[in-house]
Scaffold this active site. Structure first.
Site, mmCIF file in Angstrom:
data_model
loop_
_atom_site.group_PDB
_atom_site.id
_atom_site.type_symbol
_atom_site.label_atom_id
_atom_site.label_comp_id
_atom_site.label_asym_id
_atom_site.label_seq_id
_atom_site.Cartn_x
_atom_site.Cartn_y
_atom_site.Cartn_z
ATOM 1 C CE1 TYR A 32 1.188 -0.428 4.355
ATOM 2 C CE2 TYR A 32 0.268 1.783 4.357
ATOM 3 C CZ TYR A 32 1.041 0.812 4.951
ATOM 4 O OH TYR A 32 1.683 1.086 6.124
ATOM 5 C CE LYS A 145 3.229 3.303 3.180
ATOM 6 N NZ LYS A 145 3.382 3.400 4.626
ATOM 7 C CD GLU A 177 10.750 1.823 9.586
ATOM 8 O OE1 GLU A 177 10.606 2.793 8.825
ATOM 9 O OE2 GLU A 177 10.558 0.650 9.223
ATOM 10 C CG LEU A 201 8.597 2.643 4.113
ATOM 11 C CD1 LEU A 201 8.321 1.432 3.222
ATOM 12 C CD2 LEU A 201 7.285 3.266 4.562
HETATM 13 C C1 LIG Z 1 7.115 1.775 9.098
HETATM 14 C C2 LIG Z 1 7.081 3.137 8.487
HETATM 15 N N1 LIG Z 1 8.212 3.846 8.389
HETATM 16 C C3 LIG Z 1 8.237 5.071 7.862
HETATM 17 C C4 LIG Z 1 7.064 5.680 7.406
HETATM 18 C C5 LIG Z 1 7.118 7.070 6.835
HETATM 19 O O1 LIG Z 1 6.916 7.021 5.443
HETATM 20 P P1 LIG Z 1 6.293 8.222 4.636
HETATM 21 O O2 LIG Z 1 7.085 9.440 4.976
HETATM 22 O O3 LIG Z 1 6.456 7.814 3.224
HETATM 23 O O4 LIG Z 1 4.860 8.350 5.047
HETATM 24 C C6 LIG Z 1 5.859 4.972 7.470
HETATM 25 C C7 LIG Z 1 4.631 5.580 6.995
HETATM 26 O O5 LIG Z 1 3.543 5.192 7.314
HETATM 27 C C8 LIG Z 1 5.872 3.665 8.007
HETATM 28 O O6 LIG Z 1 4.734 2.947 8.091
#
Ligand SMILES: Cc1ncc(COP(=O)(O)O)c(C=O)c1O
Length: 281
Positions: A32, A145, A177, A201
Site C-alpha cells: 500500500y 510497504k 524507525e 521503509l
Molecule cells: C514503518 C514506516 N516507516 C516510515 C514511514 C514514513 O513514510 P512516509 O514518509 O512515506 O509516510 C511509514 C509511513 O507510514 C511507516 O509505516
C-alpha cells in the site's frame, strides 16, 4: 466527500465489499501507499508510486499498470472526492482466489480510499509528543510497504496505552524507525537518521527532510544510532506523510534536550511547509 474505489468501481466508503477470499484479507498478501493531498494536489506522487512499484517487485506482484496509469487513477479519485486536503490510501493485493498459499493466476486487486486528513493535534505540533522504545519485532524486509502490520499495530497500541504518540523501534541497541514513521536525532547542529536498508521503509517525508536540510544548509548524516544516543540527543523528531514532522520531547519518560520542540525540528518543519505552499500554487 470520502470515497472508495475497488477494481474499476467507485463505491461509498461504508459499502463493505471485500470478498471473503481476497488475499489481502486472508494473507495480508499486498502492499500500500498513503499519499497526502494539499489543495487537491498530491505531494510527491511520483516518489510514492515508484515506492509502490518497488514494494510490488519485493513481493513478486505482477503489476501490469504503469506509473502513469496509477497517477491518473489517483488524480481521478481525488477529483471525484472533491476534497482539497485529504489522504489517498492506495492498496494492491494479489487478488481474489480460493485460499491457497501459492500465487494464484488471477488479476491483482487495486483499491483506494480518499478521506479528509485528520490533522495532527495542535498541542503536539506546539509542545511535542512522547514516545516509547519498543523491540522491533518485524520481519527482514521492512523496505516493503506490506499490508502485514501486526507488529507495528501491537507496538503502537502499547505506546498508546502508556499515553505516548509513537513507539520507536530498536533492533538490539540500534534504532530502526517508528511504527509508522522515520526517526531523526539532532546533535550539535547535525541531523542524523537511520540509513536505508531492508530494516526500514524509505519514507517519502524522510526524502523531503533530506532536501529541506540541503536547502537550509544543515548537515544530514545517514548513520545508525543507538537508543542511548537518542536519549542524549539535543532534539528528536519523527516523520511521515500524514503528520509531516512531529517533535518528540520525551522518550520512555526521559526528557529529550530541553523538553521543547527544537530549533532544527522547527526549521525543517517550516521548510517542509514551504514545499507544500509551492505545491499549492
Ligand atoms: C514503518 C514506516 N516507516 C516510515 C514511514 C514514513 O513514510 P512516509 O514518509 O512515506 O509516510 C511509514 C509511513 O507510514 C511507516 O509505516
Amino acid at each position: 466527500m470520502s470515497i472508495g474505489y475497488i477494481n474499476g468501481k467507485y463505491i461509498p466508503l461504508n459499502e463493505r465489499a471485500i470478498p471473503l477470499e481476497e488475499r489481502g484479507y486472508q494473507f495480508g498478501d499486498g502492499i500500500y501507499e498513503v499519499i497526502r493531498v494539499y489543495n487537491g494536489k498530491p505531494f510527491m506522487l511520483n516518489e510514492h508510486l515508484e515506492r509502490l512499484i518497488k514494494s510490488g517487485n519485493g513481493i513478486k506482484l505482477k503489476i501490469q499498470q504503469s506509473i502513469e496509469e496509477f497517477r491518473s487513477l489517483v488524480n481521478e479519485a481525488i477529483a471525484k472526492s472533491g476534497l482539497a486536503d485529504c489522504c489517498v490510501y492506495l492498496q494492491i493485493t494479489r487478488g481474489i482466489s480460493a485460499r491457497n498459499h501459492l500465487f494464484p493466476d488471477v488479476p491483482i486487486s487495486i483499491s483506494m480510499t480518499v478521506k479528509p486528513v485528520v490533522p495532527l493535534q495542535k498541542s503536539i505540533r506546539e509542545k511535542g509528543a512522547a514516545a516509547i522504545i519498543h523491540e522491533d519485532e518485524r520481519w527482514a524486509n521492512c523496505y516493503i510497504k506490506s499490508l502485514n502490520l501486526l507488529p507495528n499495530v501491537l507496538a503502537r497500541q502499547t505506546a498508546f496505552e502508556k499515553g505516548c504518540f509513537e513507539a520507536i523501534l530498536v533492533r538490539g541497541a540500534m534504532v530502526t524507525e517508528g511504527t509508522s514513521s522515520n526517526v531523526f536525532i539532532v546533535k550539535q547542529g547535525k541531523v542524523y537518521t537511520t540509513p536505508l536498508s531492508r530494516n526500514i521503509l524509505a519514507g517519502i517525508t524522510r526524502m523531503a527532510v533530506k532536501k529541506s536540510c540541503k536547502e537550509v544548509s544543515v548537515e544530514i548524516i545517514e548513520q545508525a544510532f543507538s537508543k542511548e544516543e537518542l536519549f542524549q540527543a539535543d532534539e528528536v523528531f519523527i516523520t511521515n506523510t500524514t503528520s509531516e514532522i512531529v517533535p518528540i520531547v520525551k522518550v520512555d519518560g526521559q526528557i529529550i534536550g530541553n523538553g521543547l520542540p527544537g530549533e532544527y525540528t522547527l526549521k525543517l518543519y517550516h521548510k517542509l511547509q514551504q514545499f507544500v505552499a509551492d505545491l499549492k500554487e
